[in-house]
Design a protein around this motif. Structure first.
Motif, PDB file in Angstrom:
ATOM      1  N   VAL A   1       0.861  -1.175   0.000  1.00  0.00           N
ATOM      2  CA  VAL A   1       0.000   0.000   0.000  1.00  0.00           C
ATOM      3  C   VAL A   1       0.900   1.229   0.000  1.00  0.00           C
ATOM      4  CG1 VAL A   1      -1.820   1.239   1.221  1.00  0.00           C
ATOM      5  CG2 VAL A   1      -1.728  -1.251   1.322  1.00  0.00           C
ATOM      6  N   LEU A   2       0.555   2.179  -0.822  1.00  0.00           N
ATOM      7  CA  LEU A   2       1.353   3.394  -0.909  1.00  0.00           C
ATOM      8  C   LEU A   2       0.400   4.580  -0.798  1.00  0.00           C
ATOM      9  CD1 LEU A   2       4.371   3.942  -1.473  1.00  0.00           C
ATOM     10  CD2 LEU A   2       3.817   4.111  -3.881  1.00  0.00           C
TER      11      LEU A   2
ATOM     12  N   VAL B   1      -3.636   7.062  -3.913  1.00  0.00           N
ATOM     13  CA  VAL B   1      -3.327   5.861  -3.148  1.00  0.00           C
ATOM     14  C   VAL B   1      -3.056   4.758  -4.164  1.00  0.00           C
ATOM     15  CG1 VAL B   1      -4.226   4.171  -1.529  1.00  0.00           C
ATOM     16  CG2 VAL B   1      -4.886   6.562  -1.325  1.00  0.00           C
ATOM     17  N   CYS B   2      -1.985   3.993  -3.933  1.00  0.00           N
ATOM     18  CA  CYS B   2      -1.713   2.883  -4.838  1.00  0.00           C
ATOM     19  C   CYS B   2      -1.772   1.584  -4.056  1.00  0.00           C
ATOM     20  CB  CYS B   2      -0.324   2.988  -5.454  1.00  0.00           C
ATOM     21  SG  CYS B   2      -0.040   4.534  -6.258  1.00  0.00           S
ATOM     22  N   LEU B   3      -2.442   0.628  -4.642  1.00  0.00           N
ATOM     23  CA  LEU B   3      -2.392  -0.729  -4.118  1.00  0.00           C
ATOM     24  C   LEU B   3      -1.605  -1.530  -5.134  1.00  0.00           C
ATOM     25  CD1 LEU B   3      -6.135  -1.162  -3.149  1.00  0.00           C
ATOM     26  CD2 LEU B   3      -4.235  -0.713  -1.621  1.00  0.00           C
ATOM     27  N   LEU B   4      -0.556  -2.160  -4.678  1.00  0.00           N
ATOM     28  CA  LEU B   4       0.319  -2.851  -5.616  1.00  0.00           C
ATOM     29  C   LEU B   4       0.523  -4.277  -5.178  1.00  0.00           C
ATOM     30  CD1 LEU B   4       2.890  -0.047  -5.445  1.00  0.00           C
ATOM     31  CD2 LEU B   4       2.004  -0.753  -7.623  1.00  0.00           C
TER      32      LEU B   4
ATOM     33  N   THR C   1      -4.433   2.275  -9.057  1.00  0.00           N
ATOM     34  CA  THR C   1      -4.284   3.667  -8.658  1.00  0.00           C
ATOM     35  C   THR C   1      -5.654   4.223  -8.328  1.00  0.00           C
ATOM     36  OG1 THR C   1      -2.664   3.757 -10.420  1.00  0.00           O
ATOM     37  CG2 THR C   1      -3.193   5.825  -9.328  1.00  0.00           C
ATOM     38  N   LEU C   2      -5.732   4.864  -7.201  1.00  0.00           N
ATOM     39  CA  LEU C   2      -6.998   5.462  -6.798  1.00  0.00           C
ATOM     40  C   LEU C   2      -6.745   6.915  -6.463  1.00  0.00           C
ATOM     41  CD1 LEU C   2      -7.643   2.563  -4.403  1.00  0.00           C
ATOM     42  CD2 LEU C   2      -9.425   3.249  -5.966  1.00  0.00           C
ATOM     43  N   GLY C   3      -7.529   7.788  -7.026  1.00  0.00           N
ATOM     44  CA  GLY C   3      -7.459   9.183  -6.616  1.00  0.00           C
ATOM     45  C   GLY C   3      -7.883   9.282  -5.155  1.00  0.00           C
ATOM     46  N   LEU C   4      -7.275  10.199  -4.422  1.00  0.00           N
ATOM     47  CA  LEU C   4      -7.595  10.327  -3.008  1.00  0.00           C
ATOM     48  C   LEU C   4      -9.080  10.452  -2.751  1.00  0.00           C
ATOM     49  CD1 LEU C   4      -5.221  12.769  -1.172  1.00  0.00           C
ATOM     50  CD2 LEU C   4      -5.466  10.304  -0.957  1.00  0.00           C
TER      51      LEU C   4
END
Lengths: 320, 288
Positions: free
Chosen positions: A32-33, A39-42, A56-59
């Motif tokens: 998680v970043l 916010v990125c979930l990788l 990738t998710l916008g805040l």
């Protein structure tokens, strides 16, 4: 290092119902970043059995922007690893109650039986008659170097990284459920799948076992970018096999060999996340197969949502 | 067709089968290594939309598992499946082209055939008089599954008595298990001699019953006939409905005519799955 945010109602449902279940199919852990804008979930190759997945998710999709706080000494980025299933369960527990306010923050806490304090994401639910605190254990936050490495792999794999785009994509969405059924059947025959994409909008899936070859050709898929598909000569051969040979010979098609389970698991997320397009491409040089899910914006009509993207990079087998 | 073939699925994954094409239909047959079990499926030509065989009789060998797996891929489709033999290298070619909303989908497969020794037809060794009973396949399947618990000795004894009609399956191992089939569920029990008693390998009986399609599948088992001949060879025949019997147009002048035509339509959508199992003793003595 400080992180505190309120998860919005939409954010909660998209995580619990779509994104986390999709990640859970590929591996136990995810990275998680948190950053000041997105916010990125990788899932890196270590998390997801050789695949690379980045979301990738916008805040504003996940959090209430006015109460968001994310500070660190490294460009205000915070990265860590956690277990997908636990993460989903914690959020699911929160979503089952009529939560008015779901606050998440980064905390260090002492655990019983140990002197060291460990990092947690603490979720606090508040409702009309509920006050629930859940601690999700996470890894020690990544060092700046690790965060940068994650970010780099993310931009390379994500749709955002302009340099990493494949020369040709086909939109598999119309055929995705059918392809999934076929893939389930193919699994019995072989674990490796040869994918071929042709400019004419043809997709070929081929498997070969001992003494058997099986293949499916799908015609009439949307080819992107439009410039790549322009002026493609029509394929005239009567058999599907012949058409593939024709396209390969004229340089209109590309092939790559991937693991069948990677392909079908990635396609399965179509059912979970309901995208507007599922773009499949083979990288220049055949280094990987790229699947990108594009979503429609929930608020404006018709437009694609550039705040949310899910991208899969499938490793290509060398010996194929 | 897939679920019918699955009904004769072998425990051995590399089991070879023989596909026999003749003028009135297609059959698939395989024989166990011990030569005491033979399974076959017969699909009459009426079951196919089109059926053309230029030879009087043609046989070729295939890996059964591959055939089933390959055909399984095609079950996802909605169009007609075309099977062709032989291809350029003596292979069986399967093709399906679908035109859906999303585009044209074309699935094709080729299965390499191989030379196999055509199995003997055990039916040729059949000797009357015979004893038989009719029983719902699903019930038999359960009985045989339960038998596994007791079948340490790996064999099951089948006992048929004429009067009162009674059928008992028993296995002896650590302890024993005895199952009497409920008479009410049986139809037309016929015994050639006052008592018929034979011993069979449990794994063979299991093969014969275990892969029966469940009624929730497209093709349901319509009934099972178990027959024993005077030498103790057992024949298990399942009638499988292939379903999808399309409603036929036209008006019927009388109720009877309607029922008649229904019956004909149903008969056309039925395929026959048959297992022949030799009793344990005979199978070992002959060393065929």
């Amino acid at each position: 290092m400080k992180f505190r945010a309120i998860i919005s109602h939409d954010g909660l449902s998209i995580l619990t119902q779509a994104l986390l279940p999709a990640l859970e199919k590929h591996g136990k852990t995810c990275q998680v970043l948190f950053g000041p804008e997105e916010v990125c979930l990788l899932q890196t190759t270590g998390d997801a059995d050789g695949m690379h997945i980045s979301i990738t998710l916008g805040l504003e999709i996940l959090f209430e922007p006015e109460e968001f706080r994310c500070e660190s000494r490294h460009n205000n980025l915070i990265g860590f690893q956690c277990e997908v299933a636990l993460f989903r369960r914690v959020l699911q527990a929160a979503s089952m109650h009529a939560t008015e306010r779901l606050e998440v923050k980064l905390a260090m806490r002492k655990v019983p039986g140990s002197d060291e304090s460990k990092p947690f994401l603490t979720f606090t639910c508040r409702g009309p008659n509920l006050h629930m605190v859940q601690d999700l254990p996470i890894s020690r936050p990544h060092a700046p170097g690790e965060v940068d490495a994650l970010l780099l792999s993310h931009t390379q794999g994500g749709a955002a990284g302009g340099g990493a785009l494949c020369p040709l994509y086909l939109d598999l969405l119309p055929m995705a459920p059918r392809l999934l059924m076929t893939a389930a059947g193919l699994k019995a025959i072989s674990g490796t799948l040869r994918l071929a994409l042709a400019r004419q909008g043809h997709l070929h899936l081929q498997v070969a076992g001992s003494g058997v070859q099986l293949a499916t050709e799908v015609q009439g898929l949307l080819a992107l970018p439009a410039a790549a598909a322009d002026g493609a000569p029509a394929l005239t051969h009567v058999t599907a096999e012949g058409r593939l040979r024709e396209a390969l010979a004229s340089g209109d098609a590309r092939t790559a060999v991937v693991q069948l389970k990677h392909f079908s698991r990635s396609l399965q997320s179509v059912l979970l996340t309901n995208p507007a397009q599922v773009l499949c491409g083979i990288a220049e040089g055949g280094g990987h197969v790229h699947l990108v899910m594009v979503y429609r914006s929930q608020h404006e009509d018709g437009g694609f949502d550039d705040k949310l993207s899910v991208s899969y990079r499938l490793p290509v087998r060398e010996d194929g | 067709m897939v679920s019918v073939l699955q009904a004769i699925k072998a425990s051995n994954t590399h089991q070879l089968c023989t596909v026999i094409l003749h003028a009135d239909g297609l059959s698939v047959r395989w024989e166990d290594e011990s030569k005491s079990l033979q399974a076959s499926v017969f699909l009459r030509k009426e079951l196919f939309v089109e059926y053309e065989v230029p030879w009087l009789r043609k046989e070729f060998g295939l890996q059964l598992g591959l055939l089933v797996d390959t055909l399984h891929v095609f079950t996802a489709g909605t169009a007609e499946l075309v099977l062709r033999y032989p291809g350029a290298n003596q292979e069986l070619i399967c093709e399906m082209t679908e035109e859906g909303a999303g585009g044209v989908l074309c699935t094709y497969a080729s299965l390499d055939s191989m030379e196999v020794e055509p199995p003997r037809d055990l039916v040729g060794f059949w000797e009357g008089p015979e004893s038989f009973f009719l029983v719902p396949g699903a019930m038999m399947k359960e009985v045989i599954d339960d038998m596994e618990w007791g079948a340490v000795s790996k064999s099951v004894e089948v006992l048929m008595q004429r009067s009162p009609p009674r059928i008992v399956l028993s296995s002896r191992g650590i302890g024993g298990l005895l199952i009497t089939l409920p008479v009410g569920q049986l139809t037309s029990v016929q015994c050639a001699t006052p008592e018929v008693r034979q011993i069979y390998k449990h794994k063979h009986l299991k093969t014969a019953f275990a892969h029966l399609p469940q009624s929730k599948d497209a093709s349901a088992s319509m009934g099972t006939k178990v027959t024993l001949d005077s030498q103790g060879m057992i024949k298990v025949s399942h009638m499988l409905s292939l379903g999808g019997a399309e409603a036929r147009g036209g008006h019927y002048t009388s109720e009877a005519a309607y029922q008649d035509s229904q019956r004909v339509a149903e008969q056309q959508r039925v395929s026959m799955v048959q297992f022949l199992i030799l009793p344990e003793d005979a199978g070992e003595d002959d060393e065929l």
